[in-house]
Design a protein around this motif. Structure first.
Motif, PDB file in Angstrom:
ATOM      1  N   LEU A 101       0.834  -1.202   0.000  1.00 53.95           N
ATOM      2  CA  LEU A 101       0.000   0.000   0.000  1.00 53.95           C
ATOM      3  C   LEU A 101       0.870   1.254   0.000  1.00 53.95           C
ATOM      4  CD1 LEU A 101      -2.929   1.166   0.281  1.00 53.95           C
ATOM      5  CD2 LEU A 101      -2.531   1.179   2.742  1.00 53.95           C
ATOM      6  N   LEU A 102       1.901   1.273   0.848  1.00 53.15           N
ATOM      7  CA  LEU A 102       2.764   2.445   0.920  1.00 53.15           C
ATOM      8  C   LEU A 102       3.539   2.633  -0.376  1.00 53.15           C
ATOM      9  CD1 LEU A 102       3.971   2.052   4.608  1.00 53.15           C
ATOM     10  CD2 LEU A 102       2.499   3.859   3.701  1.00 53.15           C
ATOM     11  N   ASP A 103       3.973   1.543  -0.985  1.00 58.00           N
ATOM     12  CA  ASP A 103       4.614   1.648  -2.296  1.00 58.00           C
ATOM     13  C   ASP A 103       3.670   2.304  -3.301  1.00 58.00           C
ATOM     14  OD1 ASP A 103       6.917   0.414  -1.395  1.00 58.00           O
ATOM     15  OD2 ASP A 103       6.429  -1.551  -2.224  1.00 58.00           O
ATOM     16  N   ASN A 104       2.416   1.899  -3.271  1.00 62.14           N
ATOM     17  CA  ASN A 104       1.439   2.422  -4.226  1.00 62.14           C
ATOM     18  C   ASN A 104       1.149   3.905  -4.012  1.00 62.14           C
ATOM     19  OD1 ASN A 104       1.258  -0.134  -5.301  1.00 62.14           O
ATOM     20  ND2 ASN A 104      -0.669  -0.658  -4.296  1.00 62.14           N
ATOM     21  N   GLN A 146      10.996   3.219   1.701  1.00 57.57           N
ATOM     22  CA  GLN A 146      11.405   2.665   2.993  1.00 57.57           C
ATOM     23  C   GLN A 146      12.771   3.191   3.413  1.00 57.57           C
ATOM     24  OE1 GLN A 146      11.848  -1.605   3.247  1.00 57.57           O
ATOM     25  NE2 GLN A 146      11.504  -1.624   5.449  1.00 57.57           N
ATOM     26  N   ILE A 147      12.907   3.456   4.714  1.00 58.34           N
ATOM     27  CA  ILE A 147      14.185   3.815   5.333  1.00 58.34           C
ATOM     28  C   ILE A 147      14.382   2.884   6.527  1.00 58.34           C
ATOM     29  CG2 ILE A 147      13.094   5.593   6.797  1.00 58.34           C
ATOM     30  CD1 ILE A 147      15.718   7.187   6.591  1.00 58.34           C
ATOM     31  N   ARG A 148      15.627   2.503   6.788  1.00 62.95           N
ATOM     32  CA  ARG A 148      15.919   1.603   7.911  1.00 62.95           C
ATOM     33  C   ARG A 148      16.944   2.272   8.822  1.00 62.95           C
ATOM     34  NH1 ARG A 148      15.579  -4.585   5.621  1.00 62.95           N
ATOM     35  NH2 ARG A 148      13.959  -4.211   4.061  1.00 62.95           N
ATOM     36  N   LEU A 193      -4.940   6.762   3.523  1.00 53.54           N
ATOM     37  CA  LEU A 193      -4.277   5.490   3.223  1.00 53.54           C
ATOM     38  C   LEU A 193      -4.466   4.475   4.352  1.00 53.54           C
ATOM     39  CD1 LEU A 193      -1.217   4.805   4.604  1.00 53.54           C
ATOM     40  CD2 LEU A 193      -0.586   6.771   3.226  1.00 53.54           C
ATOM     41  N   THR A 194      -4.529   4.956   5.602  1.00 50.74           N
ATOM     42  CA  THR A 194      -4.819   4.018   6.684  1.00 50.74           C
ATOM     43  C   THR A 194      -6.258   3.516   6.585  1.00 50.74           C
ATOM     44  OG1 THR A 194      -5.262   5.914   8.153  1.00 50.74           O
ATOM     45  CG2 THR A 194      -3.100   4.888   8.309  1.00 50.74           C
ATOM     46  N   TRP A 195      -7.169   4.379   6.200  1.00 49.94           N
ATOM     47  CA  TRP A 195      -8.563   3.972   5.987  1.00 49.94           C
ATOM     48  C   TRP A 195      -8.647   2.886   4.914  1.00 49.94           C
ATOM     49  CZ3 TRP A 195     -13.252   4.109   7.998  1.00 49.94           C
ATOM     50  CH2 TRP A 195     -14.388   4.050   7.201  1.00 49.94           C
TER      51      TRP A 195
END
Length: 429
Positions: A32-35, A40-42, A148-150
């Motif tokens: 979802l986050l990619d979309n 991403q960070i680590r 996006l969380t919804w």
């Protein structure tokens, strides 16, 4: 007798039967986050203690009571990270990736550590997925985080079990004016407050607002309201956020007592809450922290983000029975081979099938065994089908396909047609 070794209280193992659901949840969120265009960070799980004192606030419960802090061999004070935002801000500052007004939409996943009293849904080592956005200061990005969380709740099948609560804390100046008014009001009623609220009145008075003590809540009924102290900029921002949520059809409740537990929040704060997990009702929370980057030594940079607790959301999926069948089943097909020649052929055949069906979960029997014992393993694996390869099948270059989870007769399939047959029957199964 020596004491048996075991995990530290509040720091739990995630066992093999549990990890499939974790991987399912994590893959849902990451996709979802990619979309939505997040990267991403680590970050390390250990940071200099000063980072959290400067960001979270020295008089917060986290810094005063809950952090795992120790000195390393060089005498430096280090802390296992209790939350992710401060570490993420440190990282973007250190590497200069928000300089020059660069917009960064980031997310991370990993363990956090707080020395709290362990209970269901609250642990000393807990896992979070966090999202942080830098150099976007409008209500549109606040709305995107909530939208996006919804969407995620919908994809997980838990949308009906969560509710959105919103508030605005205003700018630091507006909050300071409100803080002074609140302290004056509560100080005049000090004897009516519970002991914890009396302590918070001196260190972090806004946290008195979210007390669970009924007597203190009664005192707060007539307390000054934060909304009456909001600056015009914050009012406009909050109205813009609400308008976007209304346009997206996302229901919400304004909670004037929602203040969050960290010092760095400003303007928008929000929480997704549920009544399905007992006292641990918050499953995702966040807000805006426009002054934090500057507070930590950077140039003025707007920021907004949220964190969701993986353990609590996994617990929700289990409680609401929203676990897809394919997650509970870890093997699609179990290949039984009888005799050394059949075992050799089975290895080659299974790899050929994997080449043609890379998403098929095919487990080949290991450790030989009788017909009965191999079928017992096949059944225990949860596979939909058992493949049978013995001397007769080997001679004819066929394999028996026996359903394990429903009606149907055993079939005999040629090796060359096996992948095509499995692609059909496993999907149907």
């Amino acid at each position: 007798m020596s004491k048996s070794l075991q995990a530290i209280r509040g720091m739990n193992d995630i066992l093999p039967e549990q990890t499939p659901l974790w991987r399912y949840f994590e893959s849902k969120v990451s996709r979802l986050l990619d979309n939505y265009g997040y990267k991403q960070i680590r970050m390390p799980i250990v940071e200099f203690t000063e980072l959290f004192k400067r960001s979270i606030g020295e008089v917060t419960d986290i810094v005063e009571k809950e952090m795992y802090t120790f000195e390393d061999r060089n005498g430096d004070s280090l802390t296992l990270r209790p939350e992710g935002t401060a570490a993420c801000v440190r990282a973007v500052l250190e590497h200069g990736i928000t300089g020059g007004g660069q917009v960064q939409k980031l997310w991370y996943i990993g363990p956090m550590f707080r020395h709290e009293r362990p209970q269901k849904g609250r642990y000393r080592q807990f896992n979070q997925i966090g999202v942080e956005v830098f150099n976007l200061d409008g209500p549109d990005i606040d709305a995107e985080l909530i939208v996006l969380t919804w969407r995620l709740w919908g994809e997980l099948g838990i949308r009906d079990a969560v509710k959105l609560e919103l508030n605005s804390l205003g700018t630091s100046e507006a909050r300071a004016r409100y803080r002074a008014a609140l302290v004056e009001y509560l100080s005049s009623r000090l004897s009516e407050l519970d002991e914890d609220s009396q302590r918070r009145l001196k260190s972090n008075p806004l946290r008195v607002l979210d007390t669970k003590n009924a007597d203190t809540q009664a005192v707060l009924v007539d307390a000054p309201k934060l909304v009456d102290y909001l600056d015009e900029e914050s009012r406009v921002h909050f109205e813009g956020l609400k308008a976007r949520l209304d346009a997206a059809g996302i229901p919400y409740t304004i909670n004037p007592k929602l203040v969050r537990g960290l010092d760095y929040y400003s303007k928008t704060v929000f929480e997704w809450v549920t009544d399905k997990l007992g006292s641990q009702g918050t499953v995702c929370a966040g807000g805006r922290y426009d002054g934090l980057v500057e507070q930590m030594g950077g140039k003025p940079t707007s920021g907004v983000g949220f964190a969701m607790g993986i353990e609590r959301l996994i617990l929700m999926l289990e409680t609401l029975e929203q676990i897809p069948e394919e997650i509970a089943r870890q093997v699609d097909v179990y290949l039984c081979a009888f005799g050394e020649a059949a075992e050799l052929a089975a290895l080659a055949l299974s790899e050929r099938v994997r080449d043609q069906l890379p998403n098929l979960r095919l487990q080949i029997n290991a450790g030989a065994g009788s017909f009965k014992s191999q079928f017992k393993k096949a059944d225990k694996s949860g596979a939909l089908y058992a493949l049978i390869l013995g001397e007769d099948e080997l001679a004819q270059q066929v394999v028996g396909v026996k359903p394990l989870r429903g009606q149907g007769e055993q079939q005999t399939i040629a090796w060359d047609a096996l992948a095509e047959h499995l692609a059909t029957c496993v999907v149907q199964g």
